[in-house]
Design an enzyme around this catalytic site. Structure first.
Site, PDB file in Angstrom:
ATOM      1  N   SER A 171       0.803  -1.222   0.000  1.00  0.00           N
ATOM      2  CA  SER A 171       0.000   0.000   0.000  1.00  0.00           C
ATOM      3  C   SER A 171       0.837   1.274   0.000  1.00  0.00           C
ATOM      4  O   SER A 171       0.401   2.300  -0.508  1.00  0.00           O
ATOM      5  CB  SER A 171      -0.943   0.010   1.197  1.00  0.00           C
ATOM      6  OG  SER A 171      -0.224  -0.122   2.403  1.00  0.00           O
ATOM      7  N   HIS A 199      -5.218  -3.172  -2.799  1.00  0.00           N
ATOM      8  CA  HIS A 199      -4.835  -2.219  -3.852  1.00  0.00           C
ATOM      9  C   HIS A 199      -4.675  -2.868  -5.231  1.00  0.00           C
ATOM     10  O   HIS A 199      -4.294  -2.194  -6.187  1.00  0.00           O
ATOM     11  CB  HIS A 199      -3.546  -1.498  -3.451  1.00  0.00           C
ATOM     12  CG  HIS A 199      -3.722  -0.696  -2.203  1.00  0.00           C
ATOM     13  ND1 HIS A 199      -4.192   0.588  -2.194  1.00  0.00           N
ATOM     14  CD2 HIS A 199      -3.555  -1.044  -0.894  1.00  0.00           C
ATOM     15  CE1 HIS A 199      -4.282   1.027  -0.945  1.00  0.00           C
ATOM     16  NE2 HIS A 199      -3.898   0.049  -0.138  1.00  0.00           N
ATOM     17  N   LYS A 228     -11.146   0.751  -2.009  1.00  0.00           N
ATOM     18  CA  LYS A 228     -10.167   1.408  -2.889  1.00  0.00           C
ATOM     19  C   LYS A 228     -10.785   1.528  -4.297  1.00  0.00           C
ATOM     20  O   LYS A 228     -11.598   2.393  -4.517  1.00  0.00           O
ATOM     21  CB  LYS A 228      -8.853   0.629  -2.916  1.00  0.00           C
ATOM     22  CG  LYS A 228      -8.434   0.056  -1.564  1.00  0.00           C
ATOM     23  CD  LYS A 228      -8.077   1.105  -0.547  1.00  0.00           C
ATOM     24  CE  LYS A 228      -7.470   0.452   0.682  1.00  0.00           C
ATOM     25  NZ  LYS A 228      -7.817   1.060   1.942  1.00  0.00           N
TER      26      LYS A 228
HETATM   27  C1  LIG Z   1      -3.338  -3.229   2.128  1.00  0.00           C
HETATM   28  C2  LIG Z   1      -4.494  -2.771   2.961  1.00  0.00           C
HETATM   29  N1  LIG Z   1      -5.194  -3.676   3.639  1.00  0.00           N
HETATM   30  C3  LIG Z   1      -6.240  -3.328   4.400  1.00  0.00           C
HETATM   31  C4  LIG Z   1      -6.627  -2.019   4.524  1.00  0.00           C
HETATM   32  C5  LIG Z   1      -7.754  -1.694   5.421  1.00  0.00           C
HETATM   33  O1  LIG Z   1      -8.944  -1.691   4.705  1.00  0.00           O
HETATM   34  P1  LIG Z   1     -10.187  -0.848   5.214  1.00  0.00           P
HETATM   35  O2  LIG Z   1      -9.894   0.578   4.918  1.00  0.00           O
HETATM   36  O3  LIG Z   1     -11.346  -1.388   4.477  1.00  0.00           O
HETATM   37  O4  LIG Z   1     -10.286  -1.101   6.696  1.00  0.00           O
HETATM   38  C6  LIG Z   1      -5.927  -1.031   3.821  1.00  0.00           C
HETATM   39  C7  LIG Z   1      -6.252   0.402   3.867  1.00  0.00           C
HETATM   40  O5  LIG Z   1      -7.180   0.930   4.298  1.00  0.00           O
HETATM   41  C8  LIG Z   1      -4.832  -1.421   3.027  1.00  0.00           C
HETATM   42  O6  LIG Z   1      -4.114  -0.499   2.379  1.00  0.00           O
END
Ligand SMILES: Cc1ncc(COP(=O)(O)O)c(C=O)c1O
Length: 371
Positions: A171, A199, A228
Site C-alpha cells: 500500500s 490495492h 479502494k
Molecule cells: C493493504 C491494505 N489492507 C487493508 C486495509 C484496510 O482496509 P479498510 O480501509 O477497508 O479497513 C488497507 C487500507 O485501508 C490497506 O491499504
C-alpha cells in the site's frame, strides 16, 4: 503529544470535501488529489451512487444486527457469489472493513504453537491480526524469497500450523508480491498463504487483482476491500467452501460486529459491474502511474501507487506543502505508517486524472527527487 510534535510525527485531521472525480476542497481551496485510493473514480460514479441510494431506500441505512443474528442481508450472498467467481474460489465472506477482515481471519486459523511469517511491509491490519492470534510472528524481508525460504526451513518444523501473509500490492510502496514464488514456498513447507489485495482489485489482472498475474499461485485466503478501486466500503475474503463456513462460524469480526450496511454491498456489486464492462477504465490507473514514472525516469510503476521516498518526516512534510501550494494534494506518509527514515509522498493515480494533471505533478515532484 509534545514529543511527537517535536519529531514531526503528530497527526491532525484536515476536513476535506471530495467534490467530483479527482477534485477535493480543503480550507476553501480546490486541489487535484493524488492521495485518494478511489483508483477508478467509482466513489462518484452515478451507477454506484444510484445503487447505494436505492438500497438505502429499500432496506434502510444499516444492517441492524450482526450477520449471524438478523443482519445477513440477501445482497451479501449475491456479492459473495460474485466475488468468489471473480477470484476463482469456491466461496467468499463479506466483512465490515479490511481492517476487520484481517484482524478476524488470522486468529481464526492460527494461534499459540503456530507460526506466522509476514512480509515486513505488510499492512498494519495483518500485524493486528497476528498479534490477536498469539502465534509466533516473524517478519521476512520485503519480497525477499531467500529470506522467506530460510525462515520457513528454520521455523516451520517447530510449529503446528503456519501462515504466510503478504499484501498483493504494497500500500505504501506500490510494488507487487511475487505470489508464484511465495505460493511455491508455502506448498513446499505446508503453510497457508493469505494475500491482502486491497490495492490490486480493480486495477491489476484486468480488474481481478494481483493473483491473476500469477496463474500458478495458490492463495488459500484471498482478502481484499471495497474501499479502494470499488470506491465504497467493506471487505471480503475468498477461499474454499469449508474455510468460508469455518470463518462464518468462528471469526470474531463476523460474529460480534454489525453486518455491513446493505447499501455498501449494493454499491460494491454496481462497482464490480462497471469493472467487468469497462476494461479501459480498469487499465487507466496503471497507465497514468506509468506516464508519471516515465516522465521522471523512475522505474515503471507496478500498480496505481508510486512512492517518492524522501527520508525524514520534515522533508516529506515540506514536499507535500510545496505541492499543495501548487494545487496538488499528495499527502506525506511518515513513521510509524512506514519504517523510520523512509518518509515519503505516496502518490495514488486514478482513471480520472487528466494527463495534464499527471504531467504537472511530475514537474512539481522533480525538484524533490534529488533530496
Ligand atoms: C493493504 C491494505 N489492507 C487493508 C486495509 C484496510 O482496509 P479498510 O480501509 O477497508 O479497513 C488497507 C487500507 O485501508 C490497506 O491499504
Amino acid at each position: 503529544m509534545a514529543e511527537l510534535e517535536a519529531q514531526s510525527l503528530r497527526r491532525t485531521l484536515k476536513p476535506t470535501r471530495r467534490i467530483d472525480g479527482v477534485w477535493v476542497e480543503r480550507g476553501g481551496r480546490r486541489y487535484v488529489s493524488f492521495s485518494c485510493n478511489d483508483y477508478l473514480g467509482l466513489s462518484q460514479h452515478p451507477q454506484v451512487k444510484a445503487a447505494a441510494i436505492a438500497a438505502v431506500e429499500a432496506y434502510g441505512a444499516g444492517a441492524g444486527a450482526s450477520r449471524l443474528v438478523t443482519g445477513d442481508h440477501p445482497l451479501f450472498e449475491r456479492l459473495e457469489a460474485r466475488l468468489a467467481a471473480l477470484k476463482g474460489a469456491e466461496a467468499a465472506c463479506v466483512f465490515g472493513s479490511g481492517y476487520l477482515a484481517n484482524a478476524g481471519i488470522i486468529p481464526t486459523f492460527v494461534g499459540r504453537g503456530d507460526l506466522i511469517l509476514a512480509d515486513e511491509l505488510a499492512h498494519a491490519c495483518i500485524w493486528a491480526g497476528a498479534k490477536l492470534a498469539g502465534a509466533e510472528t516473524i517478519a521476512f524481508r520485503h519480497n525477499d524469497m531467500e529470506d522467506l525460504a530460510a525462515k520457513l526451513a528454520a521455523l516451520r518444523p517447530g510449529a503446528r500450523r503456519a501462515l504466510v501473509a503478504t499484501d498483493g500490492v504494497f500500500s505504501m510502496d506500490g510494488d507487487i508480491a511475487p505470489l508464484d514464488q511465495i505460493s511455491r514456498l508455502c506448498r513446499a513447507h505446508d503453510a497457508w498463504l493469505l494475500v491482502d489485495d486491497a490495492h490490486g482489485l480493480g486495477v491489476l489482472g484486468g480488474g481481478a487483482g494481483t493473483a491473476r498475474l500469477f496463474p500458478e499461485a495458490h492463495v488459500d485466503l484471498q482478502m481484499g476491500t471495497f474501499s479502494k478501486a470499488l470506491g465504497g466500503y467493506g471487505a471480503y475474503v475468498c477461499a474454499s467452501a469449508a474455510v468460508i463456513d469455518f470463518i462464518k462460524t468462528r471469526t470474531r469480526t463476523v460474529i460480534y460486529t454489525t453486518g455491513l450496511p446493505p447499501a455498501n454491498a449494493a454499491a460494491a456489486l454496481a462497482a464490480l459491474d462497471i469493472i467487468a464492462a469497462e476494461p479501459e477504465r480498469v487499465a487507466a490507473p496503471l497507465a497514468k502511474a506509468r506516464r508519471f514514472t516515465a516522465a521522471l525516469g523512475l522505474p515503471p510503476a507496478e500498480s496505481a501507487v508510486v512512492p517518492i521516498l524522501l527520508g525524514e518526516a520534515e522533508t516529506a512534510l515540506a514536499a507535500a506543502a510545496d505541492l499543495e501550494a501548487q494545487g496538488l494534494l499528495a499527502v506525506a506518509i511518515r513513521p510509524p505508517t512506514v519504517p523510520a527514515g523512509t518518509a515519503r509522498l505516496r502518490l495514488a493515480f486514478s482513471a480520472g486524472h487528466p494527463d495534464e494533471a499527471v504531467d504537472r505533478l511530475a514537474q512539481a515532484v522533480r525538484p524533490w527527487l534529488s533530496q
